[in-house]
Write a protein that holds these residues in place. Structure first.
Motif, PDB file in Angstrom:
ATOM      1  N   GLN A 141     -19.444 116.308  62.707  1.00 44.20           N
ATOM      2  CA  GLN A 141     -20.088 114.998  62.591  1.00 44.20           C
ATOM      3  C   GLN A 141     -20.782 114.878  61.231  1.00 44.20           C
ATOM      4  O   GLN A 141     -20.678 113.874  60.556  1.00 44.20           O
ATOM      5  N   SER A 142     -21.481 115.945  60.836  1.00 42.97           N
ATOM      6  CA  SER A 142     -22.197 115.929  59.575  1.00 42.97           C
ATOM      7  C   SER A 142     -21.234 115.785  58.400  1.00 42.97           C
ATOM      8  O   SER A 142     -21.484 115.016  57.461  1.00 42.97           O
ATOM      9  N   LEU A 143     -20.095 116.497  58.466  1.00 41.70           N
ATOM     10  CA  LEU A 143     -19.109 116.409  57.383  1.00 41.70           C
ATOM     11  C   LEU A 143     -18.608 114.979  57.231  1.00 41.70           C
ATOM     12  O   LEU A 143     -18.556 114.427  56.131  1.00 41.70           O
ATOM     13  N   ILE A 144     -18.243 114.370  58.385  1.00 37.79           N
ATOM     14  CA  ILE A 144     -17.669 113.025  58.309  1.00 37.79           C
ATOM     15  C   ILE A 144     -18.720 111.985  57.934  1.00 37.79           C
ATOM     16  O   ILE A 144     -18.495 111.155  57.046  1.00 37.79           O
ATOM     17  N   VAL A 145     -19.888 112.056  58.573  1.00 38.40           N
ATOM     18  CA  VAL A 145     -20.896 111.015  58.350  1.00 38.40           C
ATOM     19  C   VAL A 145     -21.641 111.227  57.016  1.00 38.40           C
ATOM     20  O   VAL A 145     -21.706 110.337  56.185  1.00 38.40           O
ATOM     21  N   ASP A 146     -22.199 112.429  56.814  1.00 39.26           N
ATOM     22  CA  ASP A 146     -23.003 112.668  55.606  1.00 39.26           C
ATOM     23  C   ASP A 146     -22.144 112.947  54.383  1.00 39.26           C
ATOM     24  O   ASP A 146     -22.521 112.612  53.261  1.00 39.26           O
ATOM     25  N   GLY A 147     -21.012 113.595  54.624  1.00 39.60           N
ATOM     26  CA  GLY A 147     -20.155 113.936  53.486  1.00 39.60           C
ATOM     27  C   GLY A 147     -19.256 112.782  53.120  1.00 39.60           C
ATOM     28  O   GLY A 147     -19.441 112.142  52.085  1.00 39.60           O
ATOM     29  N   ILE A 148     -18.278 112.476  53.987  1.00 44.48           N
ATOM     30  CA  ILE A 148     -17.231 111.531  53.613  1.00 44.48           C
ATOM     31  C   ILE A 148     -17.723 110.083  53.620  1.00 44.48           C
ATOM     32  O   ILE A 148     -17.618 109.384  52.609  1.00 44.48           O
ATOM     33  N   ILE A 149     -18.284 109.617  54.753  1.00 40.73           N
ATOM     34  CA  ILE A 149     -18.645 108.198  54.840  1.00 40.73           C
ATOM     35  C   ILE A 149     -19.752 107.856  53.844  1.00 40.73           C
ATOM     36  O   ILE A 149     -19.670 106.857  53.121  1.00 40.73           O
TER      37      ILE A 149
END
Lengths: 74, 621
Positions: free
Chosen positions: B273-281
């Motif tokens: 979740q952190s990768l997708i939300v904080d990183g990518i999005i």
């Protein structure tokens, strides 16, 4: 010498310097063509915009002054 | 059945003859941009499918006035036409002519005939020419030239389909030209004489044909008003970039916010979740927001180019540019560089003098490109108070304007110094055609915008996404020890890298967090915002909230001097890898891009250092 206000018609005779001359020729500044000075730049009235063979050419005064022209009445 | 044909269609014509618009109509979206073999000039090609099913390549040659090359662009056109490069096929030349200025364009058509290849003449802008009272007899013209002549906007039958008929004829091996022997008119003067002869038979042109252009120029090239008008147009352009983009930017921000929240609720909390939300999005989103501004800027540049005004700007600015050793032509690439230095650097090809061109390339990245906006907006909102000065001006707005001006002034100084020292050449000439004014073809303008949007989105989807993921990994791992006292990130790889660089940038007032963001910032400026966001470990997913929280965090974390020094750093810092790659392509060596990198880095370091030291001295650290 190029001088005069817009609407003075001038007729050209040959100039020298190959590279620059080739470019001028391509743009229609051929010997005998009629030219008409139309617009001037802001500072020192330089460059000038010249109407020749159906199009407008922008050219600096130093280059234009090397073209021989004669004034045509009208 | 489709096969790739060994036939090639070459579109050749003078600049401003509407060549690209014909190319777009002919090939639609089936275009690709590559390089000519052995040289690094952009090669624009597309395809048409002939009636026998074979795919024929169409090449849009750079605009040229003649076959005596005067610039790199013209040289490429000449080399392709004379088959010294790209020479593996049967060529059909489509000579594009401007019906409003036959005197000029027909001369090049006659010169193309000397090549002895099949030629079809495509007359562009017949509608405009008719509205000016010019009458052209196409069948007589065709007879005199000995080539088929089509009007691209023919009334009865679509001109494009007639052109395609000729292409089919060519592909199936039938002769195109009635007269097979090549023209023998080798010199310019005899060609112009021939043009006059042909036009006296085929064209009647009233003496008032270009009255409109004359009347408009009376105002736009007015000896006193021309400069205020030019600056007003530029002011409107930059104002619109900010005003018009506001609403769409909010939509994109909101959309990204919703997406982030949605993903957070759908996925269980954890590193995915952190990768997708904080990183990518967060990373890609913080850059995507600037798409509207970039497109509006490009819209203005394309309109200025397509209307014919851009060359007037060159005319107006020539004398000013001459005072720093450049010429009017340099103004056009520099103006484009406000959108992005990459098309700006590519637009320098029309400059004949190699050293003038080189200086223009070297200073193009000093123009405030659209990628700097995200960084400027973030830092200004953090460090410059939102207050009104002198009654009408907003201090933040003035600061933004000042940064633009500062970039321009630095470019002027750098150009002046280079022309006086290492890149001298004898005073060059300025000789351009001022095309007649026309209403821009909106289809072409939007096609140009579409290409820019595609490039930008591709960058956001690849480079920026990749950098965001790498940064997230570096900022997240290794995990801090259980008895950690400092924030988690200072134990991570990113923290360690930043702390290694910190001593180098400490004199500028930069701490390890900025140092961490500077590294990926070299890939693309706008990445800095996403990088700082990640480094400051802001958990918010809403873009608006992220920027405001981030700016609040920056404000409390850094003194004013650091903020201002970082702004100055961003005016000069050598950035965006793509710029250097393009400069490498255009100058054909790494020498000049490396020089560009070094001088910009030196200016950035000294500028940021001076700013930090002065601010600390007057305001206190």
């Amino acid at each position: 010498m190029v001088s005069g206000e817009p609407n003075n018609n001038n007729s050209e005779t040959p100039a020298t310097d190959t590279e620059q001359v080739n470019k001028m020729l391509d743009l229609g500044m051929i010997p005998g063509a009629e030219v008409e000075i139309r617009h001037f730049g802001v500072f020192g009235k330089d460059p000038i915009a010249v109407f020749v063979r159906g199009g407008i050419i922008a050219i600096r005064r130093t280059d234009a002054s090397r073209i021989e022209v004669e004034e045509i009445q009208g | 059945m489709t096969t790739t044909s060994s036939h090639t269609i070459l579109l050749a014509g003078c600049p401003n003859s509407g060549k690209s618009s014909l190319f777009n109509t002919l090939t639609g979206s089936k275009q690709k941009v590559g390089n000519y073999p052995g040289v690094t000039i952009e090669r624009k090609s597309g395809t048409v499918t002939s009636s026998n099913g074979s795919i024929v390549e169409v090449i849009d040659l750079p605009g040229a006035y003649s076959l005596k090359p005067q610039s790199i662009d013209e040289e490429i056109a000449f080399k392709v036409l004379s088959q010294s490069i790209d020479s593996n096929s049967n060529q059909l030349i489509v000579a594009v002519a401007d019906a409003t200025n036959m005197e000029r364009t027909l001369s090049f058509v006659l010169e193309l005939k000397t090549l002895g290849k099949p030629i079809v003449v495509a007359l562009n802008m017949m509608d405009l020419s008719m509205s000016r009272g010019i009458k052209i007899n196409l069948s007589k013209l065709s007879k005199e030239l000995g080539t088929p002549v089509i009007s691209t906007i023919a009334v009865k039958k679509n001109g494009i389909s007639i052109l395609k008929d000729h292409i089919n004829q060519f592909v199936s091996g039938q002769p195109i030209n009635k007269v097979s022997n090549p023209s023998t008119l080798k010199d310019t003067e005899s060609r112009f004489a021939e043009v006059d002869r042909i036009l006296s038979i085929c064209q009647s042109k009233p003496s008032t044909a270009d009255m409109w252009t004359y009347k408009i120029d009376k105002v736009l090239l007015h000896p006193v008003l021309s400069i205020p008008i030019l600056f007003l147009l530029m002011l409107i352009m930059f104002q619109s970039v900010f005003a018009w983009a506001e609403a769409p930017m909010t939509w994109i921000e909101d959309g990204i916010g919703v997406l982030g929240t949605l993903v957070s609720t759908l996925l269980p909390a954890g590193w995915i979740q952190s990768l997708i939300v904080d990183g990518i999005i967060a990373g890609v989103g913080s850059v995507l927001v600037f798409l509207p501004q970039i497109l509006i800027l490009f819209l203005f540049i394309l309109l200025l180019e397509n209307s014919g005004y851009m060359m007037r700007a060159a005319f107006i600015m020539d004398r000013i540019m001459a005072s720093i050793g450049l010429q009017g032509r340099s103004f056009v690439p520099l103006l484009s560089s406000f959108a992005c230095a990459i098309p700006g650097i590519m637009a320098t090809r029309t400059i004949r003098d190699p050293k003038e061109r080189l200086v223009t390339i070297l200073i193009a990245p000093l123009m405030t490109c659209s990628a700097r906006l995200p960084v400027y907006v973030l830092l200004i909102s953090a460090f410059i108070p939102d207050q009104t000065v002198m009654g009408i001006f907003n201090l933040q707005g003035i600061t933004m304007f000042g940064l633009f001006i500062f970039g321009i002034i630095s470019a002027v100084i750098v150009a002046f110094v280079m022309r006086k020292t290492m890149l001298q050449s004898k005073c060059s000439s300025f000789l351009i055609e001022l095309p007649s004014y026309k209403i821009p073809n909106m289809k072409n303008v939007f096609f140009g915008l579409y290409i820019r949007a595609k490039v930008f989105l591709k960058k956001a989807g690849t480079l920026i996404m990749g950098v965001s993921v790498v940064l997230w990994v570096l900022a997240t791992f290794p995990k801090p020890p259980i008895d950690a006292v400092e924030p988690a990130i200072s134990y991570s790889y990113a923290g360690k890298i930043g702390k290694t660089i910190e001593p180098l940038v400490a004199p500028l007032g930069f701490d390890w967090r900025i140092a961490t963001g500077l590294v990926p910032g070299f890939a693309a400026r706008e990445v800095m915002v996403g990088a700082l966001a990640t480094v400051f470990a802001v958990e918010a997913t809403d873009e608006d909230e992220q920027i405001s929280t981030l700016s609040e965090q920056l404000q409390s974390a850094w003194p004013l001097g650091t903020g201002l020094a970082l702004l100055v750093w961003y005016i000069f810092s050598p950035q965006c890898l793509a710029t250097f790659v393009v400069a490498r392509k255009e100058t054909n060596s790494w020498k000049w891009p490396l020089f560009m990198f070094s001088y910009m880095l030196a200016l950035a370091y000294v500028g940021a250092w001076a700013t930090y030291q002065l601010t600390s001295f007057f305001v206190g650290a």
